[in-house]
Scaffold this active site. Structure first.
Site, PDB file in Angstrom:
ATOM      1  N   GLU A 292      28.087  32.309  43.285  1.00  0.00           N
ATOM      2  CA  GLU A 292      28.150  30.977  43.875  1.00  0.00           C
ATOM      3  C   GLU A 292      28.649  31.165  45.310  1.00  0.00           C
ATOM      4  O   GLU A 292      29.671  31.832  45.519  1.00  0.00           O
ATOM      5  CB  GLU A 292      29.135  30.087  43.098  1.00  0.00           C
TER       6      GLU A 292
ATOM      7  N   ARG B  57      35.333  41.087  32.481  1.00  0.00           N
ATOM      8  CA  ARG B  57      35.471  41.059  33.929  1.00  0.00           C
ATOM      9  C   ARG B  57      36.475  42.121  34.370  1.00  0.00           C
ATOM     10  O   ARG B  57      37.282  42.600  33.576  1.00  0.00           O
ATOM     11  CB  ARG B  57      35.859  39.671  34.421  1.00  0.00           C
TER      12      ARG B  57
ATOM     13  N   LYS C 118      38.285  33.831  43.429  1.00  0.00           N
ATOM     14  CA  LYS C 118      37.845  33.366  44.746  1.00  0.00           C
ATOM     15  C   LYS C 118      38.702  32.207  45.238  1.00  0.00           C
ATOM     16  O   LYS C 118      39.002  32.110  46.422  1.00  0.00           O
ATOM     17  CB  LYS C 118      36.380  32.909  44.671  1.00  0.00           C
TER      18      LYS C 118
END
Ligand code: ATP
Ligand code: MG
Length: 577
Positions: free
Chosen positions: A48, A274, A284
């Site tokens: 994104e 992850r 982020k």
């Protein structure tokens, strides 16, 4: 078909292309054996564009692009751009730069989920027509109440049984901008009693009256991530859609959407753990907070685990790919030690970085046995083990600098560096002996007086042992430099959970910023062979560590960033607690 690449020629290459198998490769091997997807492999990396990529994304990039490479497939770069208010083309550009820098190339043009907005809209209309989606007018607060909880089933929305015609008309009016944000949403009609909350009639479209970085003001309704992602995968013909474990509970929705609609294919979602790295954060949102609140100097601050920060810090693409291989791909969440990442860059630079001398904290030394205008040409290998890197010229003069930490007036036992009346070797030069110390009025040492033994160039001194070797630069033949000594950004292993009793739960990680994460040395001096260094060049500054030239460098003042020290200093001083 085998995914084991042909044996590579050089050592470095073979180290890099050694394929370590993992559960995803096993799935793909099986799929290929069964000729599923006609034996093809098409993956995608779907960021994104709401921030810069970080080391966690590097893992995902290496995984997705690496699979495509090893199975003769392709990997798409797709911007998952369904949140216009948080996204920006600045991020789009940085993401493309970072993927390429890591050494990967996507298939064709970069893709955008927003490319598919019309198709996604048409699919939504189809769902409505099938009675599988409805426009819901509950307020956000009401919708929350209707949703139920982990222990209680949800309740059906009063709008759930609206007619298809009504839903079509309302959805069209949503698209025309007739309603305000939050007034209406489009929901999939699945099961309000599902134990999986994601299946309780999830919202698939919402109203957002904001401009989109790709589609401008064309749309005021935007599809939700879960709905968009599976369809974008299907539209692109993705075979294996890899995502992180938190999406495991979303997989039933991924499959539900694709099962309802006549999509070109039904990609398989596979979840993997992850990457979490200690002493830093890989969110982020939090990285953005660090940048926005000026705790660091921008997204490419060398202390950040962003790819651009790591690049500026001096990490190489090869070191990050190696890191990604070493940590592997599993289904189990864990925390990787920062020292693993540091190990990978040392491994790479040990072989590839030329050696140089840079005195970071200079102390003036006058070699009295050298004449004022005496200049002696010396040379040293650029790499002790790789002759092909050639040699560099050094000049020995009467006035030189050594590092302040390499002299002790009152040395501790077994001290091997310079002290009064003892000898030490200047790296690549002579053995010198210190006779006296000059101090300023406050008692600070400002100069040392030494002599050299002219019979010690390239050979051992006669009849005695000189154990210590220190680095140095000539005063006249060196260049001024600023050296930025970077260290870990946080002083605790897990800044997110280090303290749970902070007032602002979400910002407590800021309490653990390492106050010494950056120390700037402005009076450093580098040997003259560094005079025309370029940003991004790598060096091992002998005895100091690995450094890279920063883009802030100018002709008058070089700027070097410390990538990593020569050894793991955290292991000794309780990096683990
Ligand atoms: P963040 O939580 O930092 O915002 P994200 O998952 O929201 O990350 P995306 O831009 O959606 O960021 O991520 C793009 C791809 O990278 C996704 O497939 C995601 O699963 C993967 N990814 C993100 N963070 C990690 C991580 N720490 N380890 C491995 N893969 C990751
Ligand atoms: Mg995401």
């Amino acid at each position: 078909m085998s995914h084991t690449p042909a044996p590579a020629s050089s050592d470095n290459e073979s180290k890099e292309s050694k394929v370590v198998s993992n559960f995803i490769r096993h799935i793909i091997d099986e799929d290929i054996k069964n000729n599923k997807n006609d034996g093809k492999v098409l993956t995608r990396f779907p960021p994104e564009p709401n921030g810069y990529l970080h080391i966690g994304h590097a893992k995902s990039i290496c995984l997705n692009f690496g699979l495509a490479r090893d199975y003769n497939g392709v990997c798409n770069l797709r911007f998952d751009d369904t949140n216009p208010e948080k996204e920006d083309v600045e991020y789009v550009d940085s993401i493309m730069e970072d993927v390429r820098w890591l050494g990967f190339e996507w298939a064709g043009e970069p893709k955008y989920a927003s490319n598919y907005f019309q198709q996604l809209y048409d699919y939504a209309v189809e769902l409505i027509k099938m009675g599988k989606a409805y426009v819901c007018s509950l307020s956000p607060e009401e919708a929350r109440q209707y949703r139920g909880s982990l222990t209680e089933p949800g309740k059906n929305s009063p709008y759930r049984e609206q007619s298809v015609e009504e839903n079509l008309a309302l959805f069209e009016r949503m698209k025309q901008g007739e309603f305000e944000e939050g007034e209406k949403v489009l929901r999939a009609k699945i099961d309000m009693a599902s134990p999986n909350i994601n299946m309780r009639d999830p919202v698939i479209y919402r109203i957002r009256k904001v401009e989109h970085h790709q589609t401008g003001n064309e749309w005021c309704i935007y599809p939700m991530y879960d709905y968009t992602h599976c369809l974008s995968d299907a539209i692109e013909g993705i075979t294996h859609s890899l995502c992180t474990l938190e999406f495991e509970d979303h997989r039933p929705l991924y499959d539900w959407v694709l099962d309802q609609l006549q999509t070109p294919c039904h990609p398989q979602q596979i979840e993997f753990a992850r990457l979490n790295l200690n002493y830093t954060i890989t969110s982020k949102r939090k990285l953005k907070q660090l940048v926005d609140e000026n705790h660091v100097h921008g997204w490419d601050d060398p202390r950040l685990p962003t790819i651009s920060g790591l690049r500026r810090r001096g990490y190489t693409p090869a070191s990050l790919r190696d890191f990604s291989d070493r940590i592997g791909v599993t289904k189990v969440d864990g925390v990787v030690d920062m020292s693993t990442l540091e190990f990978c860059i040392r491994e790479d630079l040990e072989h590839t970085a030329p050696r140089a001398m840079c005195v970071i904290d200079p102390l003036k030394v006058v070699i009295e046995s050298f004449a004022e205008d005496q200049v002696e040409e010396l040379s040293a290998p650029r790499h002790p083990k790789d002759e092909s890197m050639g040699r560099r010229a050094l000049k020995m003069t009467r006035v030189i600098y050594i590092d302040r930490s390499d002299f002790e007036e009152v040395p501790p036992p077994k001290y091997k560096r310079l002290t009064i009346d003892k000898e030490v070797r200047l790296r690549n030069s002579y053995v010198i002996k210190c006779h006296s110390v000059i101090k300023d009025d406050d008692g600070n040492i400002i100069e040392l007086r030494c002599t050299h033994d002219p019979d010690t160039l390239g050979k051992k001194p006669e009849g005695r042992k000189v154990k210590g070797v220190i680095h140095w630069v000539s005063e006249s033949y060196s260049v001024p430099a600023e050296v930025r000594l970077y260290d870990r950004l946080f002083s605790v292993e897990n800044p997110d959970t280090a303290a749970r009793d902070h007032e602002d739960e979400d910002s407590h990680f800021l309490d653990f910023l390492n106050p010494d994460s950056l120390i700037v040395k402005t009076d450093a001096r580098a040997e003259m062979s560094l005079a025309d260094t370029q940003p991004g060049d790598h060096y091992q500054f002998e005895r100091e560590g690995y450094f890279t030239t920063d883009p802030d460098s100018t002709k008058d003042k070089l700027v070097f960033n410390r990538t990593v020290g020569l050894r793991d200093s955290w292991a000794k001083i309780g990096g683990k607690n």
